[in-house]
Design an enzyme around this catalytic site. Structure first.
Site, PDB file in Angstrom:
ATOM      1  N   TYR A   1       0.953  -1.075  -0.039  1.00  0.00           N
ATOM      2  CA  TYR A   1      -0.065   0.157  -0.094  1.00  0.00           C
ATOM      3  C   TYR A   1       0.941   1.224   0.163  1.00  0.00           C
ATOM      4  CZ  TYR A   1       0.946   0.809   4.980  1.00  0.00           C
ATOM      5  OH  TYR A   1       1.542   1.387   6.079  1.00  0.00           O
TER       6      TYR A   1
ATOM      7  N   HIS B   1      -1.893 -20.872  -0.009  1.00  0.00           N
ATOM      8  CA  HIS B   1      -0.846 -19.970   0.447  1.00  0.00           C
ATOM      9  C   HIS B   1      -0.228 -19.644  -0.824  1.00  0.00           C
ATOM     10  CE1 HIS B   1      -1.811 -21.156   4.268  1.00  0.00           C
ATOM     11  NE2 HIS B   1      -0.912 -20.375   4.894  1.00  0.00           N
TER      12      HIS B   1
ATOM     13  N   LEU C   1      11.150   1.035   7.004  1.00  0.00           N
ATOM     14  CA  LEU C   1      10.614   1.536   5.781  1.00  0.00           C
ATOM     15  C   LEU C   1      11.419   2.885   5.374  1.00  0.00           C
ATOM     16  CD1 LEU C   1       8.157   1.034   3.823  1.00  0.00           C
ATOM     17  CD2 LEU C   1       7.023   3.195   4.954  1.00  0.00           C
TER      18      LEU C   1
ATOM     19  N   ARG D   1      -8.756 -19.950  -1.763  1.00  0.00           N
ATOM     20  CA  ARG D   1      -7.574 -19.862  -0.849  1.00  0.00           C
ATOM     21  C   ARG D   1      -6.452 -20.958  -0.739  1.00  0.00           C
ATOM     22  NH1 ARG D   1      -5.937 -21.021   4.349  1.00  0.00           N
ATOM     23  NH2 ARG D   1      -5.041 -19.460   5.510  1.00  0.00           N
TER      24      ARG D   1
ATOM     25  N   GLU E   1      12.562   2.109  14.017  1.00  0.00           N
ATOM     26  CA  GLU E   1      11.572   3.388  13.638  1.00  0.00           C
ATOM     27  C   GLU E   1      10.549   3.157  14.369  1.00  0.00           C
ATOM     28  OE1 GLU E   1      10.216   2.513   9.635  1.00  0.00           O
ATOM     29  OE2 GLU E   1      10.086   0.377   9.993  1.00  0.00           O
TER      30      GLU E   1
ATOM     31  N   LYS F   1       6.399  -2.179   1.980  1.00  0.00           N
ATOM     32  CA  LYS F   1       5.222  -1.436   2.795  1.00  0.00           C
ATOM     33  C   LYS F   1       3.955  -2.447   2.422  1.00  0.00           C
ATOM     34  CE  LYS F   1       3.309   3.223   3.117  1.00  0.00           C
ATOM     35  NZ  LYS F   1       3.505   3.337   4.710  1.00  0.00           N
TER      36      LYS F   1
ATOM     37  N   ARG G   1       7.763   3.894  -5.057  1.00  0.00           N
ATOM     38  CA  ARG G   1       7.975   3.016  -3.899  1.00  0.00           C
ATOM     39  C   ARG G   1       6.726   2.075  -4.055  1.00  0.00           C
ATOM     40  NH1 ARG G   1       7.924   5.096   2.081  1.00  0.00           N
ATOM     41  NH2 ARG G   1       5.377   5.605   1.662  1.00  0.00           N
TER      42      ARG G   1
HETATM   43  N1  DCS Z   1       7.856   3.724   8.762  1.00  0.00           N
HETATM   44  C1  DCS Z   1       6.668   3.025   8.745  1.00  0.00           C
HETATM   45  C2  DCS Z   1       6.511   1.649   9.528  1.00  0.00           C
HETATM   46  C3  DCS Z   1       5.544   3.697   8.250  1.00  0.00           C
HETATM   47  O1  DCS Z   1       4.302   2.950   8.227  1.00  0.00           O
HETATM   48  C4  DCS Z   1       5.464   4.892   7.768  1.00  0.00           C
HETATM   49  C5  DCS Z   1       4.626   5.671   7.150  1.00  0.00           C
HETATM   50  C6  DCS Z   1       7.013   5.595   7.769  1.00  0.00           C
HETATM   51  C7  DCS Z   1       8.143   4.577   8.172  1.00  0.00           C
HETATM   52  C8  DCS Z   1       7.113   6.876   7.280  1.00  0.00           C
HETATM   53  O2  DCS Z   1       7.024   6.787   5.657  1.00  0.00           O
HETATM   54  P1  DCS Z   1       6.569   7.970   4.591  1.00  0.00           P
HETATM   55  O3  DCS Z   1       7.359   9.223   5.164  1.00  0.00           O
HETATM   56  O4  DCS Z   1       6.730   7.553   3.637  1.00  0.00           O
HETATM   57  O5  DCS Z   1       5.159   8.470   5.021  1.00  0.00           O
HETATM   58  N2  DCS Z   1       3.214   5.135   7.189  1.00  0.00           N
HETATM   59  C9  DCS Z   1       1.965   5.498   6.518  1.00  0.00           C
HETATM   60  C10 DCS Z   1       0.807   4.933   6.989  1.00  0.00           C
HETATM   61  O6  DCS Z   1       0.716   3.660   7.403  1.00  0.00           O
HETATM   62  N3  DCS Z   1       0.063   5.976   7.220  1.00  0.00           N
HETATM   63  O7  DCS Z   1       0.438   7.230   7.176  1.00  0.00           O
HETATM   64  C11 DCS Z   1       1.782   6.931   6.671  1.00  0.00           C
END
Ligand code: DCS
Length: 290
Positions: free
Chosen positions: A32, A101, A202, A99, A178, A146, A51
Site C-alpha cells: 500500500y 498459500h 521503511l 484460498r 523506527e 510497505k 515505492r
Molecule cells: N515507517 C513505517 C513503518 C511507516 O508505516 C511509515 C508511514 C513511515 C515509516 C514513514 O514513511 P513516509 O514518510 O513515506 O510516510 N506510514 C504511512 C501509514 O501507514 N500511514 O501514514 C503513513
C-alpha cells in the site's frame, strides 16, 4: 458524492466492494501507499508511486497499469472528490482466488483500490511535540516493503495509544529501528542521525525529503544505527511520516526530551519542510479544506 478507484475505474465509493477471497483480506498479501494532498495536489507523488511499484515488484505483484496512467487516475480521483487537504490511501493485492498459500494462476488480476480522505495537518502536535513509548520491534525482516501485513506495527501503536502516547518507538535489542508508522531521528551535538534505509525499516518518503533538506542547508546528517542510550542522550528527537510531517518528540517513556519542548534543529527542519511543500503544492494557508 464520494468516489474511489477499483480495478482501473473510478466508481462511487459505496459501490467499491471486494471479494471475501481477496488475498489482501485473507493473507494481507499486498502492498500500500499513503500520499499527502495539499491544496488539491499530491506531494512527492513520483517518490510514492516509485515505492509502490518497488514494493509490489518485491513480492512478485505486477501492477497492471503504467505509473503515468495510475498517476492520472489518482489526480482525477482527488479532483472528483474535491479534496483540498488530506490523503490518498491506495493498495494492491494479489487478487481474489480460492484460498491457497501459494500464488494463484498468472491470469488472476491483482486488485487495486484507492480512496481519499480529508486529513488536517496535526497543527497542535507539530507546535508542542508528542509523547512516545519504547517497544521491542517484533516485525519480520522485510520492513522495507510497505506490506499490508501490519500486525507488528498495529500492536506497537496500540500499546502507545493505551497510555495516551502518539507513537511507539521500536528497537531490536539495543538498536532503535523506527516508529510503528514513522521514521525516527535524533540530533546530538548538531548532527542529525537516523537509521539507514535497509530491510529493518521503511524507507520513508518524508525521511528522504528531510535528508535532502539537511544536505541542502548545511545540517550535518548521518544514516547509521543508533541505540536506546543514544536516544535518551540526544539533544532532540523527532519522527517523520506523510501525515505527521516533521513531528517533535518531547517525551520517551515518561522522560523529557529537550526539557519537554521542540528543539531548534527540529523547528528549522519543520520550516524547511513547509517550504518544500509550498514549492510543490502552493502556499499552505489556514489549512482550508475544500
Ligand atoms: N515507517 C513505517 C513503518 C511507516 O508505516 C511509515 C508511514 C513511515 C515509516 C514513514 O514513511 P513516509 O514518510 O513515506 O510516510 N506510514 C504511512 C501509514 O501507514 N500511514 O501514514 C503513513
Amino acid at each position: 458524492m464520494n468516489f474511489a478507484i477499483l480495478d482501473g475505474k473510478i466508481i462511487e465509493r459505496s459501490e467499491a466492494k471486494v471479494d471475501i477471497e481477496d488475498r489482501g483480506y485473507q493473507f494481507g498479501d499486498g502492498v500500500y501507499e499513503v500520499i499527502r494532498i495539499y491544496n488539491g495536489k499530491m506531494f512527492t507523488a513520483k517518490q510514492h508511486l516509485d515505492r509502490f511499484y518497488r514494493s509490489a515488484e518485491s513480492i512478485g505483484i505486477v501492477i497492471p497499469y503504467t505509473k503515468e496512467l495510475l498517476t492520472g487516475m489518482l489526480n482525477e480521483l482527488v479532483a472528483k472528490n474535491n479534496l483540498g487537504l488530506g490523503i490518498i490511501y491506495m493498495q494492491i493485492t494479489r487478487g481474489a482466488a480460492p484460498r491457497n498459500h501459494a500464488f494463484p494462476a498468472q491470469d488472476v488480476l491483482p486488485a487495486l483500490s484507492a480512496y481519499t480522505k480529508e486529513v488536517g495537518r496535526p497543527a497542535e502536535n507539530l507546535e508542542s511535540g508528542v509523547r512516545t513509548i519504547l517497544t521491542e520491534d517484533i516485525r519480520w525482516l522485510r520492513c522495507d516493503i510497505k506490506s499490508l501485513n501490519l500486525l507488528g506495527n498495529i500492536l506497537a501503536k496500540q500499546k502507545a495509544s493505551e497510555v495516551g502516547c502518539f507513537e511507539a518507538i521500536q528497537h531490536r535489542g539495543e538498536n532503535v529501528t523506527e516508529g510503528s508508522s514513522s521514521n525516527v531521528f535524533i540530533a546530538q551535538n548538531g548532527v542529525v542521525v537516523t537509521h539507514p534505509s535497509d530491510n529493518f525499516i521503511l524507507k520513508g518518503i518524508t525521511k528522504e525529503v528531510i535528508l535532502t533538506l539537511c544536505k541542502e542547508n548545511g545540517i550535518a546528517v548521518e544514516e547509521r544505527v543508533f541505540t536506546i542510550k543514544d536516544l535518551y542522550d540526544a539533544d532532540e528527537v523527532f519522527l517523520s511520516s506523510t501525515t505527521a510531517e516533521v513531528m517533535p518528540i518531547i517525551e520517551i517513556e515518561g522522560k523529557a526530551v529537550h526539557n519537554g519542548a521542540p528543539g531548534p534543529i527540529t523547528k528549522k527542519l519543520q520550516e524547511l519542510f513547509i517550504e518544500a511543500i509550498e514549492k510543490e503544492c502552493g502556499a499552505i494557508t489556514k489549512q482550508t479544506i475544500k
